[in-house]
Motif scaffolding. Structure first.
Motif, PDB file in Angstrom:
ATOM      1  N   HIS A  76      37.557  56.507  39.458  1.00  0.00           N
ATOM      2  CA  HIS A  76      37.655  55.959  40.805  1.00  0.00           C
ATOM      3  C   HIS A  76      39.097  55.529  41.009  1.00  0.00           C
ATOM      4  O   HIS A  76      39.696  54.910  40.125  1.00  0.00           O
ATOM      5  CB  HIS A  76      36.734  54.752  40.971  1.00  0.00           C
ATOM      6  N   LYS A  77      39.642  55.862  42.165  1.00  0.00           N
ATOM      7  CA  LYS A  77      41.033  55.530  42.475  1.00  0.00           C
ATOM      8  C   LYS A  77      41.079  54.833  43.823  1.00  0.00           C
ATOM      9  O   LYS A  77      40.395  55.255  44.762  1.00  0.00           O
ATOM     10  CB  LYS A  77      41.875  56.807  42.529  1.00  0.00           C
ATOM     11  N   GLY A  78      41.866  53.768  43.913  1.00  0.00           N
ATOM     12  CA  GLY A  78      41.988  53.096  45.195  1.00  0.00           C
ATOM     13  C   GLY A  78      42.911  51.907  45.166  1.00  0.00           C
ATOM     14  O   GLY A  78      43.599  51.648  44.176  1.00  0.00           O
ATOM     15  N   VAL A  79      42.885  51.202  46.271  1.00  0.00           N
ATOM     16  CA  VAL A  79      43.676  49.990  46.453  1.00  0.00           C
ATOM     17  C   VAL A  79      42.770  48.958  47.095  1.00  0.00           C
ATOM     18  O   VAL A  79      41.918  49.293  47.913  1.00  0.00           O
ATOM     19  CB  VAL A  79      44.933  50.265  47.330  1.00  0.00           C
ATOM     20  N   VAL A  80      42.944  47.706  46.698  1.00  0.00           N
ATOM     21  CA  VAL A  80      42.220  46.599  47.335  1.00  0.00           C
ATOM     22  C   VAL A  80      43.246  45.539  47.715  1.00  0.00           C
ATOM     23  O   VAL A  80      43.988  45.044  46.868  1.00  0.00           O
ATOM     24  CB  VAL A  80      41.127  46.000  46.423  1.00  0.00           C
ATOM     25  N   VAL A  81      43.261  45.215  48.993  1.00  0.00           N
ATOM     26  CA  VAL A  81      44.159  44.200  49.534  1.00  0.00           C
ATOM     27  C   VAL A  81      43.317  42.964  49.847  1.00  0.00           C
ATOM     28  O   VAL A  81      42.219  43.069  50.392  1.00  0.00           O
ATOM     29  CB  VAL A  81      44.857  44.726  50.808  1.00  0.00           C
ATOM     30  N   ASN A  82      43.827  41.806  49.485  1.00  0.00           N
ATOM     31  CA  ASN A  82      43.134  40.523  49.688  1.00  0.00           C
ATOM     32  C   ASN A  82      41.708  40.562  49.114  1.00  0.00           C
ATOM     33  O   ASN A  82      40.730  40.285  49.813  1.00  0.00           O
ATOM     34  CB  ASN A  82      43.125  40.133  51.163  1.00  0.00           C
ATOM     35  N   PRO A  83      41.588  40.898  47.822  1.00  0.00           N
ATOM     36  CA  PRO A  83      40.257  41.068  47.228  1.00  0.00           C
ATOM     37  C   PRO A  83      39.474  39.768  47.101  1.00  0.00           C
ATOM     38  O   PRO A  83      40.031  38.694  46.896  1.00  0.00           O
ATOM     39  CB  PRO A  83      40.569  41.624  45.835  1.00  0.00           C
ATOM     40  N   ILE A  84      38.161  39.937  47.237  1.00  0.00           N
ATOM     41  CA  ILE A  84      37.209  38.871  46.938  1.00  0.00           C
ATOM     42  C   ILE A  84      36.231  39.467  45.936  1.00  0.00           C
ATOM     43  O   ILE A  84      35.567  40.466  46.222  1.00  0.00           O
ATOM     44  CB  ILE A  84      36.479  38.387  48.204  1.00  0.00           C
ATOM     45  N   LEU A  85      36.176  38.883  44.761  1.00  0.00           N
ATOM     46  CA  LEU A  85      35.358  39.393  43.658  1.00  0.00           C
ATOM     47  C   LEU A  85      33.976  38.765  43.692  1.00  0.00           C
ATOM     48  O   LEU A  85      33.843  37.552  43.888  1.00  0.00           O
ATOM     49  CB  LEU A  85      36.045  39.064  42.328  1.00  0.00           C
ATOM     50  N   ARG A  86      32.957  39.597  43.506  1.00  0.00           N
ATOM     51  CA  ARG A  86      31.580  39.110  43.386  1.00  0.00           C
ATOM     52  C   ARG A  86      31.024  39.586  42.046  1.00  0.00           C
ATOM     53  O   ARG A  86      31.094  40.769  41.733  1.00  0.00           O
ATOM     54  CB  ARG A  86      30.701  39.651  44.527  1.00  0.00           C
ATOM     55  N   LEU A  87      30.484  38.651  41.276  1.00  0.00           N
ATOM     56  CA  LEU A  87      29.903  38.953  39.965  1.00  0.00           C
ATOM     57  C   LEU A  87      28.410  38.673  39.996  1.00  0.00           C
ATOM     58  O   LEU A  87      27.951  37.850  40.786  1.00  0.00           O
ATOM     59  CB  LEU A  87      30.574  38.093  38.884  1.00  0.00           C
ATOM     60  N   PRO A  88      27.655  39.329  39.115  1.00  0.00           N
ATOM     61  CA  PRO A  88      26.216  39.055  39.058  1.00  0.00           C
ATOM     62  C   PRO A  88      25.962  37.586  38.718  1.00  0.00           C
ATOM     63  O   PRO A  88      26.753  36.952  38.002  1.00  0.00           O
ATOM     64  CB  PRO A  88      25.712  39.950  37.926  1.00  0.00           C
ATOM     65  N   GLY A  89      24.851  37.050  39.233  1.00  0.00           N
ATOM     66  CA  GLY A  89      24.454  35.694  38.877  1.00  0.00           C
ATOM     67  C   GLY A  89      24.138  35.607  37.396  1.00  0.00           C
ATOM     68  O   GLY A  89      23.908  36.619  36.723  1.00  0.00           O
ATOM     69  N   ARG A  90      24.125  34.415  36.861  1.00  0.00           N
ATOM     70  CA  ARG A  90      23.914  34.230  35.416  1.00  0.00           C
ATOM     71  C   ARG A  90      22.655  34.917  34.911  1.00  0.00           C
ATOM     72  O   ARG A  90      22.629  35.461  33.826  1.00  0.00           O
ATOM     73  CB  ARG A  90      23.877  32.749  35.074  1.00  0.00           C
ATOM     74  N   ARG A  91      21.589  34.895  35.706  1.00  0.00           N
ATOM     75  CA  ARG A  91      20.328  35.482  35.266  1.00  0.00           C
ATOM     76  C   ARG A  91      20.396  37.012  35.201  1.00  0.00           C
ATOM     77  O   ARG A  91      19.744  37.632  34.374  1.00  0.00           O
ATOM     78  CB  ARG A  91      19.211  35.046  36.201  1.00  0.00           C
ATOM     79  N   ASP A  92      21.220  37.605  36.065  1.00  0.00           N
ATOM     80  CA  ASP A  92      21.350  39.059  36.126  1.00  0.00           C
ATOM     81  C   ASP A  92      22.567  39.579  35.366  1.00  0.00           C
ATOM     82  O   ASP A  92      22.824  40.776  35.352  1.00  0.00           O
ATOM     83  CB  ASP A  92      21.464  39.505  37.587  1.00  0.00           C
ATOM     84  N   ARG A  93      23.319  38.694  34.760  1.00  0.00           N
ATOM     85  CA  ARG A  93      24.595  39.056  34.141  1.00  0.00           C
ATOM     86  C   ARG A  93      24.400  39.567  32.719  1.00  0.00           C
ATOM     87  O   ARG A  93      23.723  38.953  31.914  1.00  0.00           O
ATOM     88  CB  ARG A  93      25.501  37.822  34.139  1.00  0.00           C
TER      89      ARG A  93
END
Length: 178
Positions: A76-93
Motif C-alpha cells: 500500500h502506498k500513500g500519504v496522510v496529512v493531519n492523521p488521526i490514529l484509531r486503534l482497537p479497544g483493549r478487548r479487541d486488541r
C-alpha cells in the motif's frame, strides 16, 4: 523540458529537536505541500524505508508517506496529512511483538509490541479525506509515523533498559570509523 526528478533530503537523526516535539497541522494543501510529499517519497526510497514523517526530513508539519505491505504482503502506498490514529479497544486488541527500527535511529531495532491493526484518518495531498486500514507491517507503520508527528520515536515506547541499549548501539554506529 521534462520536470526535474524530486530531490531528497537527509534523514534527521535522534536528538534533533524537530523529532522530539509535536508537529504543526497542515493548513494549506498547495504546490509546496505536493513538492514536500514528492521529496519525502524520494528520501524514503533513497533511505530504503517503508514510511517517513515530515519531521524526519526536518519539516515541522503533520504529514507522512508510506509504501509498505500489510499482513497479506499486499503493498500500500500513500500519504496522510493531519492523521488521526484509531486503534482497537483493549478487548479487541492483539499485539504484534515484532522488532521495530527507524530511519532516524539507523541500523538499530528492538522488539516493540504494537496492535496488529490500525486505522488512520486524515487527508491526501489535495485535501481530500482518506482512511487507511492497516494490518501487519502497515499497521505498525501507521502507528510509528503518527508517533513521529506527535514527537515520539519508537525508542520512547521501549522499557528504559532497552532504550539505553538501542541508544548505545546508535552512538557506537555513529562514532565508528568509516
Amino acid at each position: 523540458m521534462p520536470d526535474a526528478p524530486p530531490t531528497t533530503r537527509p534523514i534527521t537523526l535522534v536528538g534533533t529537536p524537530v523529532l522530539h516535539r509535536p508537529c504543526r497541522a497542515v493548513e494549506h494543501f498547495d504546490d509546496d505541500l505536493a513538492r514536500l510529499v514528492e521529496t519525502m517519497f524520494a528520501s524514503m526510497y533513497s533511505a530504503r524505508g517503508v514510511g517517513l514523517a515530515a519531521n524526519q526530513v526536518g519539516v515541522d508539519l503533520r504529514v507522512f508517506v508510506y509504501d509498505c505491505p500489510d499482513e497479506d504482503r499486499v503493498f500500500h502506498k500513500g500519504v496522510v496529512v493531519n492523521p488521526i490514529l484509531r486503534l482497537p479497544g483493549r478487548r479487541d486488541r492483539r499485539l504484534d511483538d515484532d522488532r521495530e527500527g527507524c530511519l532516524s535511529v539507523p541500523g538499530c531495532s528492538a522488539p516493540l509490541p504494537r496492535p496488529d491493526r490500525a486505522v488512520c484518518d486524515g487527508f491526501d495531498v489535495t485535501g481530500a479525506p482518506v482512511t487507511v486500514h492497516g494490518t501487519g507491517l502497515l499497521a505498525r507503520c501507521l502507528q510509528h509515523e503518527t508517533d513521529h508527528l506527535d514527537g515520539l520515536l519508537y525508542i520512547d515506547r521501549l522499557p528504559a533498559a532497552a532504550r539505553r541499549a538501542v541508544l548505545a548501539e546508535h552512538d557506537q554506529r555513529q562514532n565508528a570509523p568509516a
